[in-house]
Structures are given as structure tokens and as C-alpha cells.
Design a protein around this motif. Structure first.
Motif, PDB file in Angstrom:
ATOM      1  N   ARG A  77      -5.738  41.434  29.406  1.00 41.56           N
ATOM      2  CA  ARG A  77      -5.098  41.212  30.704  1.00 41.56           C
ATOM      3  C   ARG A  77      -4.590  42.512  31.281  1.00 41.56           C
ATOM      4  O   ARG A  77      -4.344  43.468  30.570  1.00 41.56           O
ATOM      5  CB  ARG A  77      -3.931  40.227  30.561  1.00 41.56           C
ATOM      6  CG  ARG A  77      -4.386  38.862  30.082  1.00 41.56           C
ATOM      7  CD  ARG A  77      -3.340  37.817  30.287  1.00 41.56           C
ATOM      8  NE  ARG A  77      -3.889  36.502  29.935  1.00 41.56           N
ATOM      9  CZ  ARG A  77      -3.585  35.390  30.560  1.00 41.56           C
ATOM     10  NH1 ARG A  77      -2.734  35.397  31.552  1.00 41.56           N
ATOM     11  NH2 ARG A  77      -4.116  34.243  30.192  1.00 41.56           N
ATOM     12  N   SER A  81      -3.099  28.233  36.989  1.00 42.68           N
ATOM     13  CA  SER A  81      -1.839  28.107  36.267  1.00 42.68           C
ATOM     14  C   SER A  81      -1.276  26.714  36.494  1.00 42.68           C
ATOM     15  O   SER A  81      -1.374  26.159  37.597  1.00 42.68           O
ATOM     16  CB  SER A  81      -0.837  29.163  36.752  1.00 42.68           C
ATOM     17  OG  SER A  81       0.421  28.955  36.149  1.00 42.68           O
ATOM     18  N   GLN A 115      -5.950  35.676  35.441  1.00 47.72           N
ATOM     19  CA  GLN A 115      -6.283  34.315  35.014  1.00 47.72           C
ATOM     20  C   GLN A 115      -6.840  33.555  36.211  1.00 47.72           C
ATOM     21  O   GLN A 115      -6.871  34.067  37.331  1.00 47.72           O
ATOM     22  CB  GLN A 115      -5.040  33.612  34.448  1.00 47.72           C
ATOM     23  CG  GLN A 115      -3.883  33.482  35.432  1.00 47.72           C
ATOM     24  CD  GLN A 115      -2.588  33.088  34.744  1.00 47.72           C
ATOM     25  OE1 GLN A 115      -1.948  33.907  34.091  1.00 47.72           O
ATOM     26  NE2 GLN A 115      -2.181  31.845  34.905  1.00 47.72           N
TER      27      GLN A 115
END
Length: 201
Positions: A51, A25, A22
Motif C-alpha cells: 500500500r 471500504s 484499495q
């Protein structure tokens, strides 16, 4: 003619060990983690297609196109993994992986779908991982190829553990027609013109 500013962009990367799949966060506990944005100057709106967990490496597709992401995650695209497992994996365990077995997922029992699996002859040619795997003094290890069309959280790790051979290193070597061989440098990034449906056959 000048390309449209709205044209989608697509990338194939070798996600390193220790990175989250990613870009940012909002969880304060993850602020010290490594994110994909450290690898390249990706355009705004880039998302990972599926992922790899923090301790896993290998091929990860990125896109700014949500439709492409939906197709890859639809369960129609093969993802092949090389797993280094603790112990000398048996043919019986390979057969269990192939036919399907129960793993835990979101607090429930989940029966994995039949998949392709076979033991690799020797150690595959892969870049050395940033964090060393334990050495042979702690017992033998072996390598297995597992090809799935599904992708539950930590599925391969849970599968090998369920048959008695926990995963020590996990590398995704292929997503559809995209292979790790073009990205043998850990952290490698390649921009592709488009992610065609035939690339996933």
C-alpha cells in the motif's frame, strides 16, 4: 488459442495523492474517499500489492494473483522512494536513515533495517501534485532517495521525522524493476502480461 478465463491479470499504476490503496471500504467514515476503481476498469478480484498511504503517490502494483502479492510483500523486493523533506537534510541524518533507527509501530518501538539512502541533487522531475506543497517562504526543503525491502505503515515518513526532517511529499518511484518513468502521468495505468520474478531483482 483463446486465453483461459482463469488467467491472472496484472497492472502497474501511478497512484495519485488523495487516493486510498484499495477498491472499496465498509467503513462509513471512508465513503467519501477516493478508491483505485476510479482510475480504470479493473477486473474482479484485483488487489493492491502493498500500500501507499492516502497522502503518498507513485508506483503501485495490482494483481489478481495472491501468490505474486505474497512474493512482493515478502521483504525481498526493493521499493525506492523520493521524499521531499522539511529543511536542508544533513549527511548525519542520511547516515542514520542508512544504518537503521527506532520508529513507533503498532504502539511498540521498531528498529528499521539498514537501507540505501542518499540526497538527490536538486528537484527530481515529477508531475506536479494535485495539492500544492508549501513554498520556500516557509524555509528550505530538500529531496532524499530511500530504498527499502520492508514496508511498515508510513515507514518512510516516520524515518525522516525521526531524524528531524519531516516528509512533505512522498513518491514511490520504483518497485523492483518497475519504474515510475513509464507512468509519468498521475493516475496512469499500464497492464502487463505478467509480473516475473526477475522484474523484482
Amino acid at each position: 488459442m483463446e486465453a483461459s478465463k482463469s488467467k491472472h491479470r496484472h497492472f502497474v499504476i501511478y497512484k495519485p495523492y488523495g487516493y486510498l490503496s484499495q477498491f472499496i471500504s465498509h467503513d462509513s467514515k471512508q465513503q467519501s474517499k477516493k478508491f483505485l476503481g476510479l482510475l480504470h476498469d479493473f477486473p474482479e478480484g484485483t488487489m493492491a500489492i502493498g500500500r501507499l498511504d492516502e497522502k503518498s503517490e507513485g508506483v503501485l502494483l495490482l494483481t489478481t494473483d495472491g501468490k505474486t502479492s505474497d512474493h512482493v510483500n515478502s521483504g525481498k523486493v526493493e521499493k525506492e522512494y523520493y521524499a521531499q523533506v522539511d529543511g536542508d537534510i544533513s549527511e548525519e541524518a542520511i547516515q542514520q536513515l542508512k544504518t537503521g533507527l527506532e520508529i513507533g509501530f503498532e504502539g511498540e518501538k521498531y528498529l528499521t533495517k539498514p537501507c540505501k539512502a542518499h540526497r538527490l541533487d536538486g528537484v527530481p522531475h515529477l508531475p506536479e501534485r494535485s495539492r500544492k506543497i508549501r513554498d520556500d517562504r516557509h524555509g528550505p526543503t530538500s529531496w532524499v532517495s530511500i530504498t527499502l525491502t520492508e514496508g511498515k505503515f508510513r515507514q518512510v515518513r516516520k524515518m525522516t521525522s525521526a531524524v528531524g526532517f519531516p516528509t512533505l511529499r512522498l513518491v514511490r518511484v520504483r518497485v523492483g524493476g518497475f519504474h515510475l518513468s513509464a507512468l509519468m502521468q498521475i493516475g496512469g495505468v499500464i497492464e502487463v502480461d505478467k509480473l516475473m520474478e526477475e522484474d523484482f531483482d
